[in-house]
Design a protein around this motif. Structure first.
Motif, PDB file in Angstrom:
ATOM      1  N   HIS A  17      -4.826  14.079 -10.523  1.00 14.67           N
ATOM      2  CA  HIS A  17      -4.744  13.677  -9.109  1.00 14.67           C
ATOM      3  C   HIS A  17      -3.875  14.654  -8.312  1.00 14.67           C
TER       4      HIS A  17
ATOM      5  N   ASN B 186       0.823  -1.200   0.000  1.00 16.31           N
ATOM      6  CA  ASN B 186       0.000   0.000   0.000  1.00 16.31           C
ATOM      7  C   ASN B 186       0.856   1.249   0.000  1.00 16.31           C
ATOM      8  N   GLY B 187       0.554   2.142  -0.920  1.00 14.74           N
ATOM      9  CA  GLY B 187       1.242   3.437  -0.893  1.00 14.74           C
ATOM     10  C   GLY B 187       2.667   3.415  -1.432  1.00 14.74           C
TER      11      GLY B 187
ATOM     12  N   GLY C   4       3.593   3.461  -4.450  1.00 12.27           N
ATOM     13  CA  GLY C   4       3.711   4.350  -5.610  1.00 12.27           C
ATOM     14  C   GLY C   4       3.323   3.682  -6.921  1.00 12.27           C
ATOM     15  N   LYS C   5       2.667   2.538  -6.826  1.00  5.66           N
ATOM     16  CA  LYS C   5       2.341   1.774  -8.041  1.00  5.66           C
ATOM     17  C   LYS C   5       1.370   2.535  -8.945  1.00  5.66           C
ATOM     18  N   SER C   6       0.281   3.027  -8.357  1.00  2.35           N
ATOM     19  CA  SER C   6      -0.693   3.770  -9.179  1.00  2.35           C
ATOM     20  C   SER C   6      -0.058   5.037  -9.730  1.00  2.35           C
ATOM     21  N   THR C   7       0.767   5.661  -8.908  1.00  2.00           N
ATOM     22  CA  THR C   7       1.449   6.891  -9.336  1.00  2.00           C
ATOM     23  C   THR C   7       2.293   6.635 -10.578  1.00  2.00           C
TER      24      THR C   7
HETATM   25  P1  ATP Z   1      -2.290   1.464  -3.302  1.00  2.00           P
HETATM   26  O1  ATP Z   1      -2.097   0.059  -3.652  1.00  2.00           O
HETATM   27  O2  ATP Z   1      -2.697   1.682  -1.885  1.00  2.00           O
HETATM   28  O3  ATP Z   1      -3.098   2.232  -4.300  1.00  2.00           O
HETATM   29  P2  ATP Z   1       0.086   2.514  -4.530  1.00  2.00           P
HETATM   30  O4  ATP Z   1       1.323   1.699  -4.479  1.00  2.00           O
HETATM   31  O5  ATP Z   1      -0.695   2.526  -5.790  1.00  2.00           O
HETATM   32  O6  ATP Z   1      -0.818   2.117  -3.324  1.00  2.00           O
HETATM   33  P3  ATP Z   1       0.071   5.368  -4.748  1.00  2.00           P
HETATM   34  O7  ATP Z   1      -1.426   5.459  -4.711  1.00  2.00           O
HETATM   35  O8  ATP Z   1       0.754   5.582  -6.021  1.00  2.00           O
HETATM   36  O9  ATP Z   1       0.541   3.977  -4.137  1.00  2.00           O
HETATM   37  O10 ATP Z   1       0.637   6.367  -3.648  1.00  2.00           O
HETATM   38  C1  ATP Z   1       2.028   6.655  -3.480  1.00  2.00           C
HETATM   39  C2  ATP Z   1       2.206   7.782  -2.475  1.00  2.00           C
HETATM   40  O11 ATP Z   1       1.652   8.976  -2.990  1.00  2.00           O
HETATM   41  C3  ATP Z   1       1.512   7.539  -1.141  1.00  2.00           C
HETATM   42  O12 ATP Z   1       2.303   8.098  -0.124  1.00  2.00           O
HETATM   43  C4  ATP Z   1       0.224   8.292  -1.273  1.00  2.00           C
HETATM   44  O13 ATP Z   1      -0.246   8.718  -0.021  1.00  2.00           O
HETATM   45  C5  ATP Z   1       0.620   9.470  -2.138  1.00  2.00           C
HETATM   46  N1  ATP Z   1      -0.508   9.900  -2.993  1.00  2.00           N
HETATM   47  C6  ATP Z   1      -1.179   9.161  -3.887  1.00  2.00           C
HETATM   48  N2  ATP Z   1      -2.134   9.877  -4.501  1.00  2.00           N
HETATM   49  C7  ATP Z   1      -2.057  11.123  -3.980  1.00  2.00           C
HETATM   50  C8  ATP Z   1      -2.779  12.330  -4.196  1.00  2.00           C
HETATM   51  N3  ATP Z   1      -3.752  12.399  -5.119  1.00  2.00           N
HETATM   52  N4  ATP Z   1      -2.428  13.406  -3.468  1.00  2.00           N
HETATM   53  C9  ATP Z   1      -1.436  13.341  -2.545  1.00  2.00           C
HETATM   54  N5  ATP Z   1      -0.718  12.230  -2.297  1.00  2.00           N
HETATM   55  C10 ATP Z   1      -1.022  11.136  -2.987  1.00  2.00           C
END
Ligand code: ATP
Length: 243
Positions: free
Chosen positions: A58, A40-41, A43-46
């Protein structure tokens, strides 16, 4: 990168003061299935949003680095041009248009309106997901979670991408449905589409992928052939739940 494909080089991303990715580099060679594992978190979606250029929706921005397909820079393009260039994202949480019919959802995914290209793409997704042909006139919101995931993938395929970006396609699905989605990813790849898959379900992702990366707090900490990562103690302990 020697061959054709998607290349991410030194990519850093911030959401205001929050640094979400730090100098991430990875490659999706033409025809490959590549996975990025991470909790979780991580950065995968990012990462996927940075590639598809939807980050600004976003509140995020790329601060350094490049993204290219066959050497052609994507990181200067608008999101619709990235799709036109051949890279299409299926966002996490499916996000189908719930009040529109299945058929209209698919139409919305096609580039350039109607024509033979669209008919061909529709035939392809109906062959992959016969249920979407059966439910063509039903509202998308009435489909099951697994069927909505199929629709989200099918909608992206309507643009006939060369590279499909998949964000947690197994999330919230029963194991049987997750396996069906995985089978479909394999089939889509066999038809010539490269896949970049981000997943928390590491076991499923490592079975599908040829190459894998581990993303931790915005940085790539491990990478290698999927089989090697699946056998590594660290991956087994942290991502496959083997103690
Ligand atoms: P998950 O599986 O929970 O979606 P992830 O690996 O996809 O996790 P991301 O959603 O890319 O992770 O988030 C990476 C970091 O960026 C995290 O610290 C998150 O809190 C932050 N983050 C993600 N989206 C935003 C946003 N729209 N505004 C501010 N911070 C964000």
């Amino acid at each position: 990168m020697s061959g054709a494909g998607l290349a991410v080089q030194g990519l850093s991303v911030g959401y205001g003061p929050v640094r979400a990715l730090r100098r991430v580099s990875l490659e999706v060679p033409e025809g490959a299935v590549v996975t990025v594992l991470g909790g979780n978190g991580a950065g995968k979606s990012t990462l996927l949003r940075a590639i598809s250029r939807t980050l600004s929706f976003h509140g995020g921005a790329v601060t350094e680095g490049t993204v290219a397909l066959d050497g052609r820079r994507l990181d200067t393009l608008a999101p619709d041009r990235v799709v036109a260039a051949g890279v299409c994202q299926v966002p996490e949480g499916r996000q189908v248009f719930a009040r529109m019919t299945v058929a209209d959802n698919l139409r919305a995914g096609a580039l350039g309106g109607g024509g033979p290209g669209r008919a061909q793409a529709l035939d392809r997704v109906h062959a992959l997901f016969p249920v979407l042909a059966e439910r063509a006139n039903q509202r998308a919101g009435l489909l099951s979670g697994g069927e909505q995931q199929m629709l989200a993938v099918a909608r992206a395929l309507m643009a006939a991408p060369r590279v499909l970006l998949l964000d947690e396609p197994s999330l919230g699905l029963a194991p049987l449905m997750a396996r069906r989605i995985a089978d479909t990813v394999r089939e889509i790849n066999a038809q010539g589409t490269s896949v970049l898959l981000v997943e928390q379900n590491a076991a499923l992702a490592l079975r599908l992928a040829t190459h894998a990366y581990v993303l931790e707090v915005g940085e790539i900490t491990l990478s290698g052939p999927a089989g090697e990562l699946a056998a590594s103690d660290e991956v087994r302990r942290r991502y496959l739940g083997v103690v």
